[in-house]
Design an enzyme around this catalytic site. Structure first.
Site, short mmCIF file in Angstrom:
data_model
loop_
_atom_site.label_atom_id
_atom_site.label_comp_id
_atom_site.label_asym_id
_atom_site.label_seq_id
_atom_site.Cartn_x
_atom_site.Cartn_y
_atom_site.Cartn_z
CG ASP A 20 25.47 37.58 34.38
OD1 ASP A 20 25.86 36.78 35.26
OD2 ASP A 20 24.41 38.25 34.48
CD GLU A 22 34.81 37.92 35.83
OE1 GLU A 22 34.72 36.99 36.66
OE2 GLU A 22 34.12 38.95 35.89
CD GLU A 54 28.78 37.87 38.98
OE1 GLU A 54 28.32 37.77 40.12
OE2 GLU A 54 29.93 37.50 38.67
O1 9MR Z 1 38.52 36.87 42.01
C1 9MR Z 1 37.65 37.48 42.94
C2 9MR Z 1 37.91 36.94 44.33
O2 9MR Z 1 39.20 37.30 44.77
C3 9MR Z 1 36.86 37.44 45.29
O3 9MR Z 1 37.03 36.85 46.56
C4 9MR Z 1 35.49 37.09 44.73
C5 9MR Z 1 34.37 37.40 45.71
O4 9MR Z 1 33.51 38.38 45.41
O5 9MR Z 1 35.34 37.73 43.48
C6 9MR Z 1 36.22 37.19 42.55
O6 9MR Z 1 35.97 37.70 41.27
C7 9MR Z 1 34.67 37.47 40.73
C8 9MR Z 1 34.35 38.61 39.82
O7 9MR Z 1 34.44 39.81 40.49
C9 9MR Z 1 32.97 38.47 39.19
N1 9MR Z 1 32.83 37.22 38.54
C10 9MR Z 1 33.18 36.05 39.32
C11 9MR Z 1 34.59 36.20 39.88
C12 9MR Z 1 34.96 34.95 40.63
O8 9MR Z 1 34.15 34.81 41.76
#
Ligand code: 9MR
Length: 546
Positions: free
Chosen positions: A385, A449, A339
């Protein structure tokens, strides 16, 4: 003789009936139950240490039913609230269902409350751990029902579990009057569910991995407590998925909470589970501006000052290379940076929560890839991203960046398209365009994801997914997977990751609306295959699909 025989048969029947009865009447055990009508606080205590002004009071003026409720007053911290021991013998996989009512009458019109757990460990020297499990939106002046389930995670070192209610966390110096409001709870009940009621994996259905084998691997994001093979969740993961990534456990704050102090326990559990079960293991993420420890951006001598450019570079290199060297030959693909693009065009800066670009410029991206490649020449290096599939400008920014990296011989192997999408957007055609665009650069695409919210936006009210929600979702999973298959046939991708095994643990249950449950994945909260699963595996099983 005849009589004796009849008696014997009768007795046998009775025994059999008893057997059937006892097999059917499972034992749910009520472990906490308080209506506070007896004027007692029961086993509840306040969370503030002895000497804290916070108080628990039996209040006969405010109650949901009966003659009283429990009031929490004189709160000075967000985490002040009532706490109760749930068990002194945590057993992995035990499921506790809870219900109750919550009320407040000061401050904002709507207020989030959080249900959390505290755990102690068999080693009394180990610090207690705290986790937010669910949050609820309450309305000022109205009793709001709270309900949920908590499953004990698979950690053999844990001992006691306490449950408590609090407000969403804020650091003490940021607490305002709204965070100090009184609140009341009533009719609280915690029930330990009979094991017979626990979700069970369906064994008699095809599995995703085999079904998609000719095209690509199919993976999922997991938490460390989901990879205990004695648990049904791990059975679900092992049956269907052949690739693995950590949802949180490999992020910067989890791996290096203090400078130089690397925490491998949870990280290893996930990688080891992947290795033992023959899965492809990805790493998310070597760098990210979120879930990063505070020290990273601070001057070691004065935490109020920003870290210098040189030191930040050094810290990043150490973080990346320590991880990549450790897992060489085990982790086959890394999200190197995550990101780094802005939602408004160009790179993400401090205005969107990241200091990386402000301090280091775009060089940090290039360097990260070089450092990762130095540490493992064979791992796949990915730039990851979100919204690439839905935001044309961001997609173009990513294209330009990767093009520039390739021209500068920066070792980038793939673009990670996160694919957090919804039932309503983006179009299937846009997804195809996105994959084609990146593939035209000669790099791979990884779907990193994927999940699909049933809601169109944050404005949609919480609902239980309707049959139509599930059908629309199934249709989209079917169509999008057809795009992936075509891309795989062209050599553009060979790995699709779903952001979680089943709806119970999706991050979307709390985002973008606290406490609004969603249903974005292929298996439901009880691990049962959803129409979306069948749409991928055998569309003839879902009525109404095109
Ligand atoms: O799934 C993740 C969640 O449990 C966390 O609270 C969150 C906060 O930072 O991050 C989530 O995963 C993210 C990932 O690391 C990056 N892309 C977006 C995902 C969803 O927010």
């Amino acid at each position: 003789m005849r009589k004796t025989k009849m008696l014997f048969v009768l007795l046998a029947l009775l025994v059999a009936a008893g057997g059937i009865l006892s097999a059917q009447t499972f034992k749910n055990v009520t472990v906490i139950k308080n209506s506070f009508d007896d004027g007692k606080v029961g086993g509840w205590a306040h969370r503030g240490h002895p000497g804290s002004e916070e108080k628990l009071i039996i209040d006969t003026a405010v109650k949901k039913v009966g003659s009283a409720s429990l009031k929490i007053t004189n709160r000075t911290k967000t985490w002040h609230g009532p706490i109760h021991l749930l068990t002194d013998n945590a057993v992995a996989g035990d499921v506790y269902a809870f219900s109750g009512w919550i009320y407040y009458n000061q401050g904002p019109e709507n207020q989030a409350f959080t249900f959390s757990v505290e755990r102690s460990f068999k080693d009394p020297n180990e610090a207690h751990k705290y986790a937010n499990i669910l949050s609820f939106q309450a309305k000022k002046g109205e009793w709001t029902q709270i309900k949920g389930e908590y499953t004990v995670g698979a950690d053999p070192t844990q001992k006691n579990i306490w449950v408590y209610f609090e407000l969403p966390y804020k650091a003490d110096d940021l607490v305002t009057d709204n965070d100090k409001i009184d609140f009341w709870v009533d009719e609280i009940e915690f029930i330990k569910l009979d094991p017979a009621l626990k979700p069970k994996v369906q064994l008699d259905i095809p599995n995703l991995g085999d079904t998609l084998y000719d095209w690509f691997s199919i993976g999922t994001a997991v938490n460390p407590d989901e990879v205990d093979p004695s648990q049904q969740k791990a059975q679900l993961i092992m049956k269907h998925f052949n690739a693995l990534v950590a949802g949180n456990a490999h992020k910067m704050d989890a791996i290096q909470p203090q400078e130089g102090k690397f925490e491998w326990r949870d990280a290893d559990r996930i990688v080891e589970f992947g290795m033992l079960t023959g899965m492809r293991v990805r790493w998310h993420s070597l760098q990210w501006h979120q879930q990063a420890p505070a020290w990273l951006m601070q001057d070691p001598k004065d935490p109020n000052k920003r870290v210098s450019k040189d030191l930040l570079n050094q810290r990043l290199k150490t973080h990346i290379q320590t991880i990549v060297k450790r897992y060489k030959g085990q982790v086959e693909s890394y999200d190197v940076v995550n990101e780094v693009l802005s939602d408004k065009g160009g790179f993400r800066t401090a205005a969107e929560g990241s200091l990386w670009y402000d301090i280091l410029g775009k060089e940090f991206i290039f360097n990260s890839f070089k450092w990762a490649r130095e540490a493992d020449p064979y791992a796949q290096l990915v730039i990851n991203d979100y919204n690439l599939e839905s935001d044309k400008r961001k997609r173009q920014d990513m294209y330009n960046l990767v093009k520039e990296m390739l021209a500068a011989k920066v070792p980038v192997d793939a673009v990670g398209i996160q694919m957090h999408i919804s039932n309503t957007a983006p179009s299937v055609a846009e997804i195809k365009e996105t994959i084609d665009l990146f593939a035209s650069l000669g790099v791979q695409v990884v779907i990193t994801e994927m999940d699909m919210s049933i809601y169109a936006s944050a404005n949609d009210a919480k609902r239980t997914p309707t049959a139509n929600d599930l059908l629309v979702q199934a249709q989209r999973y079917k169509d999008i997977f057809a795009v992936y298959k075509a891309a795989a046939e062209k050599g553009q991708l060979d790995l699709v990751m779903i952001w979680g095994p089943s709806d119970d643990t999706s991050w979307l249950n709390d985002f973008p609306v606290r406490g609004r449950t969603d249903a974005p994945l292929l298996f439901d909260t009880r691990f049962q295959a959803k129409p979306a699963f069948w749409a991928i595996v055998d569309p003839s099983k879902v009525k109404g699909l095109r």
